[in-house]
Design an enzyme around this catalytic site. Structure first.
Site, mmCIF file in Angstrom:
data_model
loop_
_atom_site.group_PDB
_atom_site.id
_atom_site.type_symbol
_atom_site.label_atom_id
_atom_site.label_comp_id
_atom_site.label_asym_id
_atom_site.label_seq_id
_atom_site.Cartn_x
_atom_site.Cartn_y
_atom_site.Cartn_z
ATOM 1 N N TYR A 66 1.144 -1.381 0.214
ATOM 2 C CA TYR A 66 0.044 -0.413 -0.106
ATOM 3 C C TYR A 66 1.184 1.400 -0.208
ATOM 4 C CZ TYR A 66 -3.717 -3.638 1.020
ATOM 5 O OH TYR A 66 -4.828 -4.262 0.633
ATOM 6 N N CYS A 110 -8.439 -21.841 3.915
ATOM 7 C CA CYS A 110 -8.901 -22.335 2.224
ATOM 8 C C CYS A 110 -9.234 -21.465 1.441
ATOM 9 C CB CYS A 110 -10.901 -22.848 2.673
ATOM 10 S SG CYS A 110 -11.700 -21.678 3.313
#
Ligand code: SF4
Length: 643
Positions: free
Chosen positions: A171, A345
C-alpha cells in the site's frame, strides 16, 4: 501451558490482557461511505467477548483516494467519529483494547472503487490492479501526510487505544519505501533515506496529533517477495529507523499484491510463515519495542512457542479468530480440542473480499452474521430431529440443532463420519480439512447427539422413530459421463483414486478440469504419475477463487501436468482416449488409467420417499445440489437454527 500467550503486555501506555491480537482484515461490512454499521460492530464485539487482547480494526482509508474495497471502513472525515466511538465502546465493554489501522491504498486500488484517479509515488501500475496511477506531486504528498494525521486525531477522539500505520502489503507507505514501486528522482525517491521520508513524515505527523502517550504501531512487509523489492536485510535497517522515530510496536507481515500468496497465505503456505522474519527484526531492534507477528498462525501451541522462544512478543491470529472468536477464552480455559480451527481455504474470507463482497468463514457460518443469530438461546419448541447423513452439512446441522436444545439423532450409513470431507482432505495442502471434521465430531458428541454409524435410515425406521423433523443430508455421488468405453476396467472415479480403492497405472488421463480433477491430478503427480487433464471449457479450475487458483495452476505446471482445454473425450480405449479438439480429433495412446472427475449428482432417493410420505423434511447440502463445503456447512447451520 499457555502462560506466555496469556501473559499481559504493554505497548507504550496501552496494557493488554494477553498477547493475542486480531490483525486488521477488511470485511466489507462498513457502509458505502466507510461508516461503522451494526454488523461491523457486532462482528468486532463478538471477538472482544471471546477474550482477544487487542483488536486492530481493518485497514481504514484516511483519504478518499486511498479507498481499496467497496465497503471498507473509512476514517477520512469527522462525521465518521460518532460511529467509530460506538465501535470502541462495544469492544471496551468486553475488556479488549482496540486500535484502528490507518491506510491508503496508493496504486493498489482502481478508480472504480475510489471514483477518483489512482495515485502513487510513481506512474507504475500495480501488476494486479493494472491501472496507471498519477504521480503524486509534493503538494499532494503534504495533503496525504496531513490526512494521516487527521485520521489519527479522529481515532483518538473516537476512543481507540492505539493506531496502526499500514506500511505493509504494497500500500501507499510501502510503495514509497520500495525501489520496486518508487522511481522518484526528488527527495522522496532514490536512496533509502529518501524512500523512508514519506513513512517517517507520516509517523511524525501522527505523533504530533495524538501526543506522546498514545501508542503507534507500524506494520511492515519484512520481505516483498518480488524482483527489486525490499529484502529482510533492508527491513532490519528500516525497522531501526522507525523505532528511532518513536513507534511503540512493530507488526511483521510480508508481500505486496504481486506476491499476494504471502499476504493471503492459502493452505499451501506453511503455518507461521513470518516467524523467522519477526525474530530477525526483533533482534535488529534489540527488542526496544514489542514485535507482533502474523502469518497463518492458527494453533495456540505454535503461538505460545513463538513467545516462549522470544521470536515475537505478540501473535496476530486473524483468520483463526474469524473461524473461532472464542479461541482466546478456550485457550485460557484449557479447552483446546474445542477450538474450531481455520483451515486456510480462503473460500469464505479472502476469495469473497476480492470478489468485492462481504466476508464470512467456511467453518463458522456466524462470522459476519452476528446480528442475525444467537446460539446462546435455545429454540422455543424443542423437537425430535433426525439427521440423515454425517457429511459436512449433516454434522453442522446436528451440532446446531443440539445447541438449540433439540433432541438429535444422526444416521450415517458409513462406519465413519465425514462424508465428502474425508475425501476432500486427501489432495495436497488439504489435510487441514481434517481439523474441521474433528471439530464437528467432537461437538456433536459433546452436545449429546445420538450417532448411529454404519446404519442406513430406511423409511420404515424413520416412521418408527417418528421425528418432528428430518434433515436429509445424504450427499452426492460422482457423475459417470456417457462416453463410449466408460465401462472399461481402466476407468475409475476421482473419488476412488482419493479414497485409495482404485489401482492407478503410470500414465493417466483425468477427464474434467474442475477443482476435483485438478486436485486429483496433482495428487497423482505427487506419486510419480504422468498426468494429462482434459477439460471441455476454455480454462480449468473455474470453480475456485482467483488467488487460490493461480497458486494451484502454478503447481500443476511445476509438476509437469499436461492440460488440454477446449477438448472433449469422445471415446475411452483399452490403452488411451480419443479427444475432440478445436482443430480436429486426436488419439492419445499408452494410457494406463482414465480418471473421471466431471462432477457429482445428488443422492436424493430418501428425500423423494419422505416427501411422498408427507414427513416434514429439510434437505441440505449436496443432496439438493452438489456444491462446495462452505455452502453445505452454512445451509446446515441455517436450517438447523430455524427449526
Ligand atoms: Fe479460515 Fe477458510 Fe474461514 Fe477464511 S474461510 S477464516 S481461510 S476457514
Amino acid at each position: 501451558i499457555f502462560e506466555k500467550l496469556l501473559e499481559p503486555i504493554q505497548i507504550g501506555p496501552m496494557k493488554l490482557r494477553n498477547r493475542i491480537v486480531m490483525p486488521s482484515m477488511v470485511t466489507n461490512f462498513a457502509a458505502a461511505d466507510g461508516a461503522v454499521t451494526e454488523r461491523f460492530k457486532a462482528y468486532h464485539q463478538t471477538r472482544a467477548k471471546g477474550g482477544v487482547g487487542l483488536i486492530i480494526v481493518e485497514a481504514s482509508y484516511v483519504h478518499p483516494t486511498g479507498k481499496g474495497f467497496k465497503n471498507q471502513l473509512g476514517i477520512y472525515k469527522d462525521e465518521l467519529v460518532p460511529g467509530l466511538r460506538k465501535l470502541t465502546e462495544a469492544v471496551h465493554f468486553y475488556g479488549a483494547k482496540i486500535a484502528v489501522q490507518l491506510y491508503h491504498a496508493g496504486r493498489q486500488t482502481t478508480s472504480k472503487v475510489t471514483g477518483m484517479n489512482v495515485v502513487a509515488p510513481s506512474p507504475i501500475p500495480c501488476p494486479v490492479k493494472q491501472e496507471m496511477p498519477e504521480e503524486l506531486s509534493k503538494e499532494e504528498i503534504k495533503e496525504l501526510i496531513e490526512a494521516f494525521g487527521q485520521a489519527a486525531r479522529r481515532a483518538k477522539e473516537a476512543g481507540f487505544d492505539a493506531v496502526e500505520i499500514h506500511g505493509a502489503h504494497g500500500y501507499l507507505l510501502n510503495q514509497f519505501l520500495s525501489p520496486y514501486s518508487n522511481k522518484r528522482t526528488d527527495e522522496y525517491g532514490g536512496n533509502l533515506e529518501n524512500r523512508l521520508r514519506f513513512p517517517i513524515e507520516v509517523i511524525k505527523k501522527v505523533r504530533e496529533e495524538v501526543g506522546e502517550d498514545f501508542p503507534i504501531i507500524y506494520r511492515m512487509s519484512a520481505e516483498e517477495y518480488v524482483a527489486g523489492g525490499i529484502t529482510l536485510e533492508e527491513s532490519k535497517v528500516i525497522a531501526k529507523k522507525l523505532v528511532e522515530v518513536g513507534i511503540d510496536a512493530i507488526h511483521i507481515s510480508g508481500g505486496v499484491y504481486e506476491s499476494s500468496a504471502m499476504i493471503i497465505q492459502p493452505a499451501a503456505i506453511p503455518q507461521g510463515c513470518f516467524i523467522e522474519n519477526a525474530a530477525a527484526i526483533k533482534k535488529a531492534i534489540n527488542g526496544e519495542v514489542p514485535v507482533i507477528v502474523v502469518g497463518r498462525i492458527k494453533d495456540p501451541v505454535m503461538a505460545e512457542e513463538i513467545i516462549r522462544e522470544g521470536k515475537a512478543d505478540l501473535v496476530a491470529m486473524g483468520r483463526a479468530l474469524l473461524s473461532d472468536p472464542e479461541l482466546p477464552r478456550k485457550v485460557a480455559e484449557g479447552r483446546i480440542q474445542e477450538i474450531r480451527k481455520c483451515i486456510g481455504c480462503n473460500q469464505g474470507c479472502i476469495d469473497r473480499l476480492f470478489q468485492d463482497i462481504d466476508i464470512t468463514c467456511l467453518v463458522n457460518a456466524l462470522t459476519g452474521h452476528e446480528t442475525e443469530f444467537d446460539l446462546e438461546t435455545t429454540a422455543e419448541k424443542k423437537k425430535k430431529v433426525l439427521v440423515v447423513g454425517g457429511g459436512p452439512a449433516g454434522l453442522e446441522a446436528a451440532r446446531v440443532a443440539a445447541l438449540r436444545g433439540h433432541k438429535v439423532v444422526l444416521y450415517e450409513q458409513e462406519e465413519e463420519l465425514g462424508g465428502q470431507m474425508r475425501i476432500a482432505a486427501i489432495p495436497p495442502h488439504k489435510n487441514e480439512i481434517n481439523d474441521l471434521l474433528n471439530y464437528l465430531i467432537n461437538q456433536v458428541e459433546k452436545h449429546g447427539v445420538v450417532i448411529e454409524r454404519g446404519k442406513k435410515a430406511e423409511i420404515e425406521l424413520i416412521k418408527e422413530i417418528k421425528p418432528d423433523a428430518v434433515i436429509v443430508a445424504t450427499g452426492s455421488e460422482p457423475v459417470i459421463p456417457q462416453i463410449p468405453g466408460v465401462e472399461r476396467e481402466n476407468v475409475v472415479t476421482a473419488h476412488e483414486v482419493l479414497n485409495g480403492s482404485a489401482n492407478v497405472g503410470q500414465k493417466v488421463v483425468v477427464i474434467g478440469g474442475g477443482l476435483v480433477g485438478c486436485e486429483t491430478a496433482e495428487y497423482l503427480a505427487d506419486r510419480g504419475k504422468q498426468v494429462i487433464v482434459v477439460e471441455m471449457l476454455d480454462d480449468i479450475a473455474m470453480d475456485i477463487g482467483l488467488l487460490t487458483k493461480a497458486l494451484l495452476l502454478k503447481r500443476l505446471v511445476e509438476k509437469k501436468i499436461k492440460i488440454l482445454t477446449k477438448s472433449k473425450v469422445k471415446e475411452i480405449l483399452a490403452d488411451g482416449v480419443i479427444i475432440e479438439k478445436e482443430n480436429g480429433m486426436e488419439q492419445i495412446t499408452g494410457i494406463d488409467t482414465v480418471v473421471v472427475a466431471v462432477g457429482s449428482k445428488p443422492k436424493n432417493d430418501l428425500l423423494k420417499l419422505l416427501e411422498s410420505e408427507g414427513i416434514p423434511v429439510y434437505p441440505i447440502g449436496d443432496c439438493v445440489k452438489p456444491r462446495k463445503i462452505i455452502e453445505a456447512i452454512h445451509e446446515g447451520f441455517r436450517i438447523a437454527y430455524n427449526l
